[in-house]
Each structure stands twice: as C-alpha cells, then as structure tokens.
Design a protein around this motif. Structure first.
Motif, mmCIF file in Angstrom:
data_model
loop_
_atom_site.group_PDB
_atom_site.id
_atom_site.type_symbol
_atom_site.label_atom_id
_atom_site.label_comp_id
_atom_site.label_asym_id
_atom_site.label_seq_id
_atom_site.Cartn_x
_atom_site.Cartn_y
_atom_site.Cartn_z
ATOM 1 N N PHE A 174 -103.499 36.213 47.284
ATOM 2 C CA PHE A 174 -102.404 35.676 46.486
ATOM 3 C C PHE A 174 -102.438 34.151 46.468
ATOM 4 N N ALA A 175 -102.748 33.535 47.609
ATOM 5 C CA ALA A 175 -102.841 32.071 47.677
ATOM 6 C C ALA A 175 -103.983 31.566 46.794
ATOM 7 N N LEU A 176 -105.116 32.247 46.816
ATOM 8 C CA LEU A 176 -106.235 31.860 45.956
ATOM 9 C C LEU A 176 -105.873 32.011 44.487
ATOM 10 N N PHE A 177 -105.184 33.080 44.148
ATOM 11 C CA PHE A 177 -104.749 33.295 42.763
ATOM 12 C C PHE A 177 -103.809 32.178 42.315
ATOM 13 N N LEU A 178 -102.805 31.863 43.136
ATOM 14 C CA LEU A 178 -101.865 30.801 42.773
ATOM 15 C C LEU A 178 -102.558 29.442 42.706
ATOM 16 N N GLY A 179 -103.451 29.175 43.647
ATOM 17 C CA GLY A 179 -104.193 27.921 43.622
ATOM 18 C C GLY A 179 -105.057 27.803 42.380
ATOM 19 N N GLY A 180 -105.715 28.894 42.008
ATOM 20 C CA GLY A 180 -106.542 28.891 40.800
ATOM 21 C C GLY A 180 -105.712 28.711 39.542
ATOM 22 N N ALA A 181 -104.580 29.395 39.477
ATOM 23 C CA ALA A 181 -103.694 29.247 38.318
ATOM 24 C C ALA A 181 -103.168 27.818 38.231
ATOM 25 N N ASP A 182 -102.798 27.233 39.349
ATOM 26 C CA ASP A 182 -102.321 25.850 39.367
ATOM 27 C C ASP A 182 -103.411 24.892 38.900
ATOM 28 N N TRP A 183 -104.614 25.109 39.398
ATOM 29 C CA TRP A 183 -105.732 24.254 39.018
ATOM 30 C C TRP A 183 -106.011 24.346 37.514
ATOM 31 N N LEU A 184 -106.007 25.576 36.975
ATOM 32 C CA LEU A 184 -106.241 25.754 35.536
ATOM 33 C C LEU A 184 -105.150 25.084 34.703
ATOM 34 N N MET A 185 -103.909 25.256 35.097
ATOM 35 C CA MET A 185 -102.816 24.636 34.349
ATOM 36 C C MET A 185 -102.879 23.115 34.435
#
Length: 57
Positions: A37-48
């Motif tokens: 979940f942390a990797l998913f949120l970090g990736g989504a944050d990075w993409l945004m």
C-alpha cells in the motif's frame, strides 16, 4: 479501581489468543500489505507530482 482490574483479569482469561505460528503469519500479512500500500501511494504521488509539473511548464 481494584474491581476494574479484577474484571480485566477475568476477561483476559476468556480471550482466545492466537498460536505463535498464526501470530507470525498474521504479522507477515500485515507488514506485506502495508508495504504494498505504501508503494502504491508513493507511486501515485510521484505520478501526480510529475504530471502537475509537466502541466505547469
């Protein structure tokens, strides 16, 4: 106050505790889900963040 702690002790005797093996499995599951979940949120944050930076240029 003493009555409260007696009641707590009585309730603790009624609790069904996990076996050490089951507790280990549950712990690994929680840690794994947390990391994913942390990797998913970090990736989504990075993409945004990169998307907004590209739009603002």
């Amino acid at each position: 106050m003493l009555k409260y702690f007696r009641n707590v002790a009585a309730e603790m005797k009624n609790v069904t505790w996990l076996s050490p093996d089951q507790a280990s499995k549950e712990t690994v599951t929680v840690i794994t889900v947390s990391v994913v979940f942390a990797l998913f949120l970090g990736g989504a944050d990075w993409l945004m963040q990169n998307g907004f930076n590209m739009i603002m240029k």
